[in-house]
Design a protein around this motif. Structure first.
Motif, mmCIF file in Angstrom:
data_model
loop_
_atom_site.group_PDB
_atom_site.id
_atom_site.type_symbol
_atom_site.label_atom_id
_atom_site.label_comp_id
_atom_site.label_asym_id
_atom_site.label_seq_id
_atom_site.Cartn_x
_atom_site.Cartn_y
_atom_site.Cartn_z
ATOM 1 N N GLN A 228 0.813 -1.218 0.000
ATOM 2 C CA GLN A 228 0.000 0.000 0.000
ATOM 3 C C GLN A 228 0.841 1.260 0.000
ATOM 4 O O GLN A 228 0.373 2.336 -0.323
ATOM 5 N N THR A 229 2.093 1.138 0.382
ATOM 6 C CA THR A 229 2.860 2.363 0.557
ATOM 7 C C THR A 229 3.443 2.906 -0.741
ATOM 8 O O THR A 229 3.913 4.023 -0.770
ATOM 9 N N VAL A 230 3.419 2.100 -1.808
ATOM 10 C CA VAL A 230 4.018 2.607 -3.044
ATOM 11 C C VAL A 230 3.166 3.739 -3.637
ATOM 12 O O VAL A 230 1.976 3.572 -3.857
ATOM 13 N N VAL A 231 3.790 4.888 -3.845
ATOM 14 C CA VAL A 231 3.113 6.005 -4.508
ATOM 15 C C VAL A 231 4.050 6.534 -5.596
ATOM 16 O O VAL A 231 5.186 6.914 -5.302
ATOM 17 N N THR A 232 3.579 6.526 -6.835
ATOM 18 C CA THR A 232 4.383 7.064 -7.931
ATOM 19 C C THR A 232 3.637 8.251 -8.532
ATOM 20 O O THR A 232 2.460 8.457 -8.251
ATOM 21 N N ARG A 233 4.335 8.982 -9.358
ATOM 22 C CA ARG A 233 3.672 10.111 -10.010
ATOM 23 C C ARG A 233 4.257 10.334 -11.387
ATOM 24 O O ARG A 233 5.407 10.026 -11.655
ATOM 25 N N PHE A 234 3.403 10.904 -12.250
ATOM 26 C CA PHE A 234 3.885 11.421 -13.528
ATOM 27 C C PHE A 234 3.635 12.913 -13.437
ATOM 28 O O PHE A 234 2.537 13.339 -13.080
ATOM 29 N N ALA B 15 6.860 15.376 -1.465
ATOM 30 C CA ALA B 15 6.769 15.096 -0.028
ATOM 31 C C ALA B 15 5.313 15.148 0.441
ATOM 32 O O ALA B 15 4.821 14.220 1.098
ATOM 33 N N LEU B 16 4.607 16.225 0.068
ATOM 34 C CA LEU B 16 3.222 16.374 0.551
ATOM 35 C C LEU B 16 2.303 15.299 -0.016
ATOM 36 O O LEU B 16 1.319 14.919 0.608
ATOM 37 N N MET B 17 2.618 14.819 -1.193
ATOM 38 C CA MET B 17 1.754 13.812 -1.825
ATOM 39 C C MET B 17 2.198 12.395 -1.467
ATOM 40 O O MET B 17 1.618 11.418 -1.955
ATOM 41 N N GLY B 18 3.210 12.288 -0.654
ATOM 42 C CA GLY B 18 3.631 10.960 -0.182
ATOM 43 C C GLY B 18 4.280 10.095 -1.252
ATOM 44 O O GLY B 18 4.229 8.860 -1.185
ATOM 45 N N VAL B 19 4.902 10.743 -2.231
ATOM 46 C CA VAL B 19 5.515 9.977 -3.323
ATOM 47 C C VAL B 19 6.702 9.170 -2.794
ATOM 48 O O VAL B 19 7.590 9.711 -2.126
ATOM 49 N N THR B 20 6.684 7.883 -3.082
ATOM 50 C CA THR B 20 7.769 7.019 -2.590
ATOM 51 C C THR B 20 8.794 6.730 -3.683
ATOM 52 O O THR B 20 9.947 6.452 -3.390
ATOM 53 N N GLU C 298 12.233 12.825 4.004
ATOM 54 C CA GLU C 298 12.840 11.541 3.635
ATOM 55 C C GLU C 298 12.944 11.464 2.114
ATOM 56 O O GLU C 298 11.978 11.775 1.417
ATOM 57 N N ARG C 299 14.099 11.065 1.613
ATOM 58 C CA ARG C 299 14.252 11.002 0.151
ATOM 59 C C ARG C 299 13.432 9.854 -0.429
ATOM 60 O O ARG C 299 13.430 8.766 0.128
ATOM 61 N N PRO C 300 12.779 10.103 -1.546
ATOM 62 C CA PRO C 300 12.090 8.999 -2.221
ATOM 63 C C PRO C 300 13.121 8.099 -2.902
ATOM 64 O O PRO C 300 14.294 8.462 -2.986
ATOM 65 N N THR C 301 12.687 6.971 -3.415
ATOM 66 C CA THR C 301 13.569 6.151 -4.243
ATOM 67 C C THR C 301 13.632 6.806 -5.609
ATOM 68 O O THR C 301 12.596 7.039 -6.231
#
Ligand code: GLU
Length: 541
Positions: free
Chosen positions: A4-10, A182-187, A212-215
């Motif tokens: 559930q924790t994976v968050v990606t974005r375009f 960060a605010l959108m929780g992108v991992t 915290e740095r994302p991957t």
């Protein structure tokens, strides 16, 4: 593998049409989130006020939908790609998800970035500089672990302080991307390697803000077959090359410039601009298109809309672009049951290459042909119809409205040989023109009509009343009529069908003779035979 924790974005910048490389970035982010049962966010990075436009945002939403992508958070999801392009669709309308707004300009209006700038000021790492705000780099080397490239270190000496708020008050991309991720929780930040240079900046900001740095995962660039980077400028390059090739000396270049100006593409094109284009002073896309049209050359497809206009299908484009820099292993190339389903099950960063990808147009073309061949007739007819209505030629759009049966017969006849949705109308142009517009191919006339004392023309004259008497004008009956005539006259089928083809189409290539005549209709067939006989009987000088 639910995580559930994976968050990606375009996070495209709506400053132009969606490049095929952007489409691939979106696809990989979508697939990674889906594969891990996570969330996929679409965010519009429109902080460059001069270059961003709502039309470009619409275009990007349309292209993503056309490819088959959806997003869990972001601007509203248009019900179809075409609806995204309509006036009534508001990209700023009620967003999907709770973490909006998803346009950075709107986030700026909502004062999202201010507290972060304050924090940086308070920490003594942001300072005013001529109306702008600059971030002070820490003065140490920055090392980041990239999921694809491994450890990336940039020396302190190569890093300079940089602007985070422009003098117009807008945050720069660097600040906005760090704050919003960060605010959108992108991992996971999966994006093109052209952004690798930005990583030390982003990492330093993240450290200063105690985020915290994302991957990070930087995917390889896409190159043309000749080793150049695939870019929208390739269209201008191709048009310029064609122009200089067609008009090597300045004299006929004047004539070309006049013709391009006369063409009057969407925006007024002045001769100085056209000359400037030829001198590489500008890369105007309108001029490139006008030149291509005057010289009848095709420009390379670069953006998603280029591929769509050329008759590529999203299934083929998705399947092909997924292979640009990613390998699922085991030499799999065609994804089953379809590319999107396969990717959501199998996509992973471990299969992404470090080195540049090559765009192989031939391969995409083959993929497209295979998708068309595997399609049901109904599906093909529907998609070909949509394509004609949107991209023309107009006469085919009109035929699909006025004579749907004829249109269907034409689509059916061409499906087995079509490699794109644009081919049937290009190959079948003769079906929609007036008889007078048919130009008889000289070689075909010689070989098929004039040879052996005008044997072909004689066949046409004898067949004319027979065809005129056919009551049930279906492809089976017309085909059988032609066959009977051939048998009765001890002629091979080719000796009869080819003269007919030349008479109705001007050349020797068309679908089966039965299909060809059925699509054309009896009146047009007879009219064309008459015209052909009268034009081609005339003594040639
Ligand atoms: N807005 C950036 C672009 O369109 C992408 C930024 C990112 O993915 O971090 O190139």
């Amino acid at each position: 593998m639910a995580d559930q924790t994976v968050v990606t974005r375009f996070a495209p910048s709506p400053s132009g049409a969606l490049h095929v490389g952007g489409a691939r970035t979106a696809l990989f982010n979508w697939a990674y989130a889906r594969r891990h049962g996570g969330r996929f966010i679409l965010r519009m990075e429109d902080t460059d006020r001069a270059r961003s436009s709502v039309e470009a945002a619409r275009g990007i939403l349309a292209d993503l939908r056309w490819l088959g992508l959806d997003w869990d958070e972001g601007p509203p999801l248009p019900p179809s790609w075409e609806q995204a392009l309509r006036e009534e669709f508001d990209p700023f309308g009620s967003p999907r998800g709770e973490g909006g707004p998803y346009f950075q300009s709107r986030r700026k209006d909502a004062a999202v970035y201010e507290p972060f700038v304050e924090r940086l000021r308070d920490a003594g790492v942001a300072y005013d500089d001529d109306g702008a705000v600059r971030f002070k780099m820490p003065g140490t080397d920055v090392t980041v672990e990239d999921a694809i490239l491994g450890e990336v270190t940039v020396a302190a000496a190569d890093l300079e302080d940089f602007v985070i708020v422009k003098s117009d008050g807008y945050p720069t991309y660097h600040l906005a991307v760090v704050v919003d991720d960060a605010l959108m929780g992108v991992t996971h930040v999966i994006r093109g390697q052209e952004h690798l240079n930005n990583v030390p900046k982003h990492a330093a900001l993240q450290d200063a803000l105690e985020i915290e740095r994302p991957t990070f995962a930087h995917i390889p660039l896409i190159f043309n077959a000749d080793g150049s980077k695939m870019s929208k400028r390739d269209k201008a390059k191709a048009a310029r090359a064609a122009a200089l090739d067609a008009c090597p000396d300045a004299k006929n270049r004047d004539a070309l410039v006049d013709r391009v100006v006369e063409m009057g593409p969407a925006e007024p094109v002045m001769s100085t601009a056209v000359r400037g284009f030829l001198e590489k002073d500008n890369d105007g896309i309108q001029i490139a298109r006008a030149i291509a049209s005057v010289l009848d050359v095709a420009l390379p497809e670069i953006e998603v809309d280029d591929f769509r206009a050329s008759g590529y299908l999203p299934e083929a484009l998705v399947n092909y672009t997924a292979l640009l820099g990613w390998s699922p292993g085991g030499h799999i190339e065609k994804f089953e049951p379809d590319a999107m389903s396969y990717l959501r099950e199998h996509f992973g960063l471990e299969g992404v290459n470090k080195s540049n990808a090559r765009f192989d147009r031939e391969k995409l073309f083959r993929f497209n042909a295979d998708v068309i061949a595997a399609m049901s007739t109904d599906d093909f007819v529907a998609r070909f119809r949509e394509h004609c209505r949107r991209y023309g030629p107009k006469a085919f759009g009109a035929m699909s409205n006025a004579k749907p049966d004829q249109f269907r017969a034409l689509a059916e006849a061409y499906q087995p040989r079509a490699r794109t949705l644009a081919e049937p109308s290009a190959l079948g142009q003769f079906f929609v023109v007036d008889a007078e517009e048919i130009e008889f191919d000289e070689k075909a006339v010689r070989k098929v009509l004039h040879k052996n004392d005008c044997e072909g023309l004689d066949v046409l004259e004898q067949l004319r009343p027979i065809l005129d008497g056919v009551e049930d004008w279906s492809d089976e009956v017309t085909e059988a009529t032609v066959k009977e005539f051939a048998t009765a006259n001890a002629l091979g089928m080719g000796k009869v069908a080819q003269p007919l083809r030349v008479a109705v189409s001007g050349g020797t290539v068309s679908p089966s003779i039965g299909q060809t005549l059925a699509i054309l209709g009896k009146a047009a067939t007879v009219e064309r035979i008459d015209r052909c006989v009268s034009v081609c009987r005339a003594p040639t000088g």
